[in-house]
Design a protein around this motif. Sequence first.
Motif, PDB file in Angstrom:
ATOM      1  N   MET A 135      16.505  35.622  59.869  1.00 41.51           N
ATOM      2  CA  MET A 135      16.769  34.246  60.277  1.00 41.51           C
ATOM      3  C   MET A 135      15.568  33.718  61.047  1.00 41.51           C
ATOM      4  O   MET A 135      14.950  34.446  61.837  1.00 41.51           O
ATOM      5  N   GLY A 136      15.212  32.455  60.819  1.00 45.06           N
ATOM      6  CA  GLY A 136      14.053  31.880  61.483  1.00 45.06           C
ATOM      7  C   GLY A 136      14.303  30.466  61.964  1.00 45.06           C
ATOM      8  O   GLY A 136      15.149  29.746  61.416  1.00 45.06           O
ATOM      9  N   ILE A 137      13.561  30.069  63.000  1.00 49.71           N
ATOM     10  CA  ILE A 137      13.613  28.709  63.536  1.00 49.71           C
ATOM     11  C   ILE A 137      12.181  28.251  63.771  1.00 49.71           C
ATOM     12  O   ILE A 137      11.390  28.963  64.396  1.00 49.71           O
ATOM     13  N   ASP A 138      11.842  27.072  63.268  1.00 54.11           N
ATOM     14  CA  ASP A 138      10.517  26.491  63.496  1.00 54.11           C
ATOM     15  C   ASP A 138      10.565  25.586  64.717  1.00 54.11           C
ATOM     16  O   ASP A 138      11.371  24.645  64.782  1.00 54.11           O
ATOM     17  N   PHE A 139       9.699  25.866  65.696  1.00 50.73           N
ATOM     18  CA  PHE A 139       9.580  25.042  66.898  1.00 50.73           C
ATOM     19  C   PHE A 139       8.222  24.346  66.899  1.00 50.73           C
ATOM     20  O   PHE A 139       7.214  24.928  66.482  1.00 50.73           O
TER      21      PHE A 139
ATOM     22  N   LEU B 221      25.372  22.783  66.214  1.00 54.50           N
ATOM     23  CA  LEU B 221      24.253  22.776  67.155  1.00 54.50           C
ATOM     24  C   LEU B 221      23.357  21.561  66.950  1.00 54.50           C
ATOM     25  O   LEU B 221      22.706  21.088  67.881  1.00 54.50           O
ATOM     26  N   MET B 222      23.321  21.074  65.730  1.00 50.31           N
ATOM     27  CA  MET B 222      22.503  19.896  65.441  1.00 50.31           C
ATOM     28  C   MET B 222      22.970  18.708  66.279  1.00 50.31           C
ATOM     29  O   MET B 222      22.181  17.849  66.673  1.00 50.31           O
ATOM     30  N   GLU B 223      24.257  18.679  66.575  1.00 54.52           N
ATOM     31  CA  GLU B 223      24.812  17.559  67.331  1.00 54.52           C
ATOM     32  C   GLU B 223      24.750  17.792  68.840  1.00 54.52           C
ATOM     33  O   GLU B 223      24.679  16.846  69.618  1.00 54.52           O
ATOM     34  N   MET B 224      24.759  19.093  69.274  1.00 57.35           N
ATOM     35  CA  MET B 224      24.916  19.371  70.702  1.00 57.35           C
ATOM     36  C   MET B 224      23.681  19.947  71.386  1.00 57.35           C
ATOM     37  O   MET B 224      23.508  19.790  72.586  1.00 57.35           O
ATOM     38  N   SER B 225      22.806  20.653  70.656  1.00 55.07           N
ATOM     39  CA  SER B 225      21.740  21.423  71.295  1.00 55.07           C
ATOM     40  C   SER B 225      20.716  20.531  71.994  1.00 55.07           C
ATOM     41  O   SER B 225      20.281  19.509  71.449  1.00 55.07           O
ATOM     42  N   SER B 226      20.334  20.960  73.198  1.00 55.71           N
ATOM     43  CA  SER B 226      19.308  20.225  73.947  1.00 55.71           C
ATOM     44  C   SER B 226      17.910  20.485  73.394  1.00 55.71           C
ATOM     45  O   SER B 226      16.946  19.840  73.802  1.00 55.71           O
ATOM     46  N   LEU B 227      17.799  21.446  72.464  1.00 57.04           N
ATOM     47  CA  LEU B 227      16.490  21.788  71.901  1.00 57.04           C
ATOM     48  C   LEU B 227      16.189  21.045  70.602  1.00 57.04           C
ATOM     49  O   LEU B 227      15.157  21.278  69.976  1.00 57.04           O
ATOM     50  N   ASN B 228      17.098  20.177  70.189  1.00 59.25           N
ATOM     51  CA  ASN B 228      16.939  19.528  68.885  1.00 59.25           C
ATOM     52  C   ASN B 228      15.624  18.779  68.736  1.00 59.25           C
ATOM     53  O   ASN B 228      15.056  18.701  67.652  1.00 59.25           O
ATOM     54  N   CYS B 229      15.132  18.206  69.841  1.00 54.90           N
ATOM     55  CA  CYS B 229      13.893  17.437  69.723  1.00 54.90           C
ATOM     56  C   CYS B 229      12.680  18.337  69.533  1.00 54.90           C
ATOM     57  O   CYS B 229      11.578  17.849  69.266  1.00 54.90           O
ATOM     58  N   TYR B 230      12.867  19.662  69.678  1.00 53.42           N
ATOM     59  CA  TYR B 230      11.767  20.606  69.493  1.00 53.42           C
ATOM     60  C   TYR B 230      11.906  21.431  68.210  1.00 53.42           C
ATOM     61  O   TYR B 230      10.945  22.040  67.757  1.00 53.42           O
ATOM     62  N   ILE B 231      13.112  21.489  67.658  1.00 53.24           N
ATOM     63  CA  ILE B 231      13.358  22.315  66.470  1.00 53.24           C
ATOM     64  C   ILE B 231      13.080  21.495  65.212  1.00 53.24           C
ATOM     65  O   ILE B 231      13.626  20.402  65.035  1.00 53.24           O
ATOM     66  N   VAL B 232      12.244  22.032  64.352  1.00 58.04           N
ATOM     67  CA  VAL B 232      11.918  21.358  63.088  1.00 58.04           C
ATOM     68  C   VAL B 232      12.956  21.704  62.031  1.00 58.04           C
ATOM     69  O   VAL B 232      13.472  20.843  61.328  1.00 58.04           O
ATOM     70  N   ARG B 233      13.292  22.987  61.912  1.00 61.15           N
ATOM     71  CA  ARG B 233      14.278  23.417  60.914  1.00 61.15           C
ATOM     72  C   ARG B 233      14.775  24.821  61.251  1.00 61.15           C
ATOM     73  O   ARG B 233      14.112  25.584  61.960  1.00 61.15           O
ATOM     74  N   ARG B 234      15.942  25.152  60.709  1.00 55.53           N
ATOM     75  CA  ARG B 234      16.523  26.487  60.823  1.00 55.53           C
ATOM     76  C   ARG B 234      16.704  27.033  59.411  1.00 55.53           C
ATOM     77  O   ARG B 234      17.012  26.274  58.488  1.00 55.53           O
ATOM     78  N   TYR B 235      16.580  28.340  59.236  1.00 60.65           N
ATOM     79  CA  TYR B 235      16.758  28.895  57.895  1.00 60.65           C
ATOM     80  C   TYR B 235      17.084  30.377  57.965  1.00 60.65           C
ATOM     81  O   TYR B 235      16.889  31.042  58.992  1.00 60.65           O
ATOM     82  N   ILE B 236      17.592  30.874  56.849  1.00 60.32           N
ATOM     83  CA  ILE B 236      17.890  32.293  56.708  1.00 60.32           C
ATOM     84  C   ILE B 236      17.488  32.710  55.300  1.00 60.32           C
ATOM     85  O   ILE B 236      17.704  31.958  54.333  1.00 60.32           O
ATOM     86  N   ALA B 237      16.860  33.872  55.177  1.00 60.87           N
ATOM     87  CA  ALA B 237      16.366  34.346  53.877  1.00 60.87           C
ATOM     88  C   ALA B 237      16.805  35.779  53.649  1.00 60.87           C
ATOM     89  O   ALA B 237      16.932  36.567  54.597  1.00 60.87           O
ATOM     90  N   THR B 238      17.042  36.126  52.386  1.00 61.47           N
ATOM     91  CA  THR B 238      17.474  37.479  52.018  1.00 61.47           C
ATOM     92  C   THR B 238      16.360  38.192  51.253  1.00 61.47           C
ATOM     93  O   THR B 238      15.423  37.550  50.763  1.00 61.47           O
ATOM     94  N   PRO B 239      16.453  39.519  51.118  1.00 64.62           N
ATOM     95  CA  PRO B 239      15.386  40.271  50.434  1.00 64.62           C
ATOM     96  C   PRO B 239      15.123  39.826  49.000  1.00 64.62           C
ATOM     97  O   PRO B 239      14.013  39.993  48.495  1.00 64.62           O
ATOM     98  N   ASN B 240      16.118  39.265  48.318  1.00 67.78           N
ATOM     99  CA  ASN B 240      15.915  38.805  46.942  1.00 67.78           C
ATOM    100  C   ASN B 240      15.354  37.391  46.864  1.00 67.78           C
ATOM    101  O   ASN B 240      15.232  36.831  45.773  1.00 67.78           O
ATOM    102  N   GLY B 241      15.028  36.800  48.008  1.00 70.39           N
ATOM    103  CA  GLY B 241      14.385  35.489  47.992  1.00 70.39           C
ATOM    104  C   GLY B 241      15.322  34.311  48.046  1.00 70.39           C
ATOM    105  O   GLY B 241      14.916  33.183  47.752  1.00 70.39           O
ATOM    106  N   VAL B 242      16.590  34.523  48.437  1.00 69.33           N
ATOM    107  CA  VAL B 242      17.515  33.403  48.645  1.00 69.33           C
ATOM    108  C   VAL B 242      17.183  32.773  49.998  1.00 69.33           C
ATOM    109  O   VAL B 242      17.116  33.467  51.017  1.00 69.33           O
ATOM    110  N   LEU B 243      16.978  31.461  50.014  1.00 72.82           N
ATOM    111  CA  LEU B 243      16.656  30.743  51.249  1.00 72.82           C
ATOM    112  C   LEU B 243      17.670  29.626  51.452  1.00 72.82           C
ATOM    113  O   LEU B 243      17.864  28.781  50.578  1.00 72.82           O
TER     114      LEU B 243
END
Length: 782
Positions: free
Chosen positions: A751-755, A661-683
């Motif tokens: 899962m989270g996305i910063d816009f 998606l980093m290469e194809m998404s039209s929203l790339n200029c608005y997305i700062v970062r993508r991430y996923i976190a688990t209950p034990n604090g793995v990010l």
Amino acid sequence: MVFLFNKAKRIFNSFVYTEKTSNGETEVQQLAKKIREKFNRYLDVVNRNKQVVEASYTAHLTSPLTAIQDCCTIPPSMMEFDGNFNANVSKTISCDRLSPTVNSRAFNPGRDLNSVLADNLKSNPGIKWQYFSSEEGIFTVFPAHKFHCKGTYEHRSRPVYVSAVRPQSKHIVVIIDHGASVTETQLQIARDAALIILNSIDEHDKISVLTIADTVRSCSLDQCYKSFLSPATSETKRKMSTFINNIKASDSSTQHALGFQKAFQLLRNTSSVTRQPTNTDMVIIYLSSGITTRDSSEHEKRATLSVVKEENRHLNNSVMILTYALMNEGVTGLKELAFLRDLAEQNSVKYGVPDRSALPVVKGSMMVLNQLSNLETTVGRFYINLPNRMIDVASFSLPYADQMGDGFIMTVSRPCYFGNLLLGVVGVDVNLAYILEDVTYYQDSLASYTFLIDNKGYTLMHPSLTRPYLMTEAPLHTDIIHYENIPGFAAVRQNILSLPLGSQVIAVPVNSSLSWHMNRLRDPSRDAYNVSYAWKLVQDTSFILCIVYVQPEIPVKQLKNLNTAPSSKLLYHRLDLLGQPSSCLHFKQLATVESPTVMLSAGSFSSPYEHLSQPETKRMVEHYTAYLSDNTRLIANPGLKSSVRNEVMATSHVTDEWMSLMEMSSLNCYIVRRYIATPNGVLRIYPGSLMDKAFDPTRRQWYLHAVANPGLITFTGPYLDVGGAGYVVTISHTIHASSSQKASGYTVAVMGIDFTLRYFYKVLLDLLPICNQDKGNKIRYS
């Protein structure tokens, strides 16, 4: 965006999970045992130090131990900076600070303690300062460091010392005479003395401060404490200190009897509504010039002693009176001194007041104060007049700020005796973040949490409190009922404080409150929640552990034996240590666009404190990486929780989609970062970024909002991005173990996305063409 969330959900739905049904009563006993073992380490240290002190005193009787090593004269060459203490210290010797009244032949075992204290420090993680506070006025501390070098140091008026030598609860009323006969100098002495008394007691004592002239004024924190004594918490002390500092001289004469009548009323009301232990000490401290009006002097004295005699009779003559005579510019009237002495000794017969009680009074004492008096040594040691019941037990303080170093600590202390002779107090200060880490980072499921209180109900740790490692302000010692603010908890609290082991379930209507539980776990299909409390008194301490389950019927889902995605590269977030040639700046963060990075927060480690308190090295990072990417399961665990490796491997299966998606998404200029976190604090985050070591994704609003609204897309409000991207909004969504199970208890990741805010500006323009008129000014100025 929705596609990205759905893709992650399908991936996690395909994994194999094991189920664990939690039992609160079993869990609380296991965790209480673990906490007890940690507390016992420090009890052993205190007892060991006590044995050395008491043995040294035996030697002192034949060969005096009096050598002094002044903390303020230690050469700088003997000390070096230590981050654990946040000070320059010498970890080979102890040093001494003296109170104003030390005799040159006073017992000082400091040099005998050096090797023992050094060994304790090496063998026990989390230890900070160790000390011996002698009853003769010497404060010996290890490791040696410079502190409090201006003037003398009176350690015997510190709450830790006072509570160790007089552990019984103290109910105190301080009366300050500010009538017309009191000069400004005398009033300032009284203010200073009252502040010292206030700061020498702790939360297990109760206090009220009164002023007396023609009327009585009291400092009551709220309506509840107008008729009762207030617990001596930090909040109480702060407000009462302000009250004391604002006392002004009055033009009216002092009505001594009114002050004592109010004081006894407060003591009687408090004893009647509380379960007062039989060994509670009740004391009235009167700071006064002792002057009465000339025309009715004897009548006033008789009236005052009559009030004392009658009121004390209702309390079985158990109230002691201590009087402090405020000297008038170097001159003290003999009649005034006699009156104050008679008050302290409750000598009512002298004034013709009959004694109708069969019980003897508890006689106090009178002391003269002037400008030259060392108030910390005189007034600050008011407690020596109280009965010494020889209670030789270790005690634990509530958390407080470390005055000699940095951060927050708890103190374990115990008095030392030679026969009936009090030698002093040994104490060990323990880092709060270490001693509470098992409670702070407890993670059984998203539907459970734990808290720790003392036997009075004061809260040491609760999920709604700041974690100790991140605390910047002194903790407020608040009753647990203010955190567990749900209907029916008052009865649960009573059982927790009275039963050493137990459990209780209460049903809580969804719309009953905006409590902590409702924000944590929300299910619109339910009318009520079952909240289950299981608790246990931690043996050998005064602390009670409680585990809370919301919707306890939900089993915990744990990932089972996963391997890393074949195309995934495990890159730890410490790009600064790894020397990545492809590193760049993503806004203000060191980052890489070639791969996501994995960050392990403190909750991922078996000992969160150890992880936070020591710097990560390249070797440690290499060990993490090797262990986490090892599909053979042969590499030794570098101190992580057992479930963390599977969580890291699970998140690796999501990142292929991010890269494409980093290469194809039209929203790339608005997305700062993508991430996923688990209950034990793995990010796992993309672009891969260097993160702050103390960052914990499970405490962030985007994570908590998603967990509270399972199965829904949630938005945070705009906030300033720490990575330098300006104002951003995070869109987040829960990932569940099964598509058919979307309650919060089944959440296995978020899962989270910063816009950037520009994205939402674009959405408004696309959805509402009218907003595009006047080049968007309708949005800008509306």
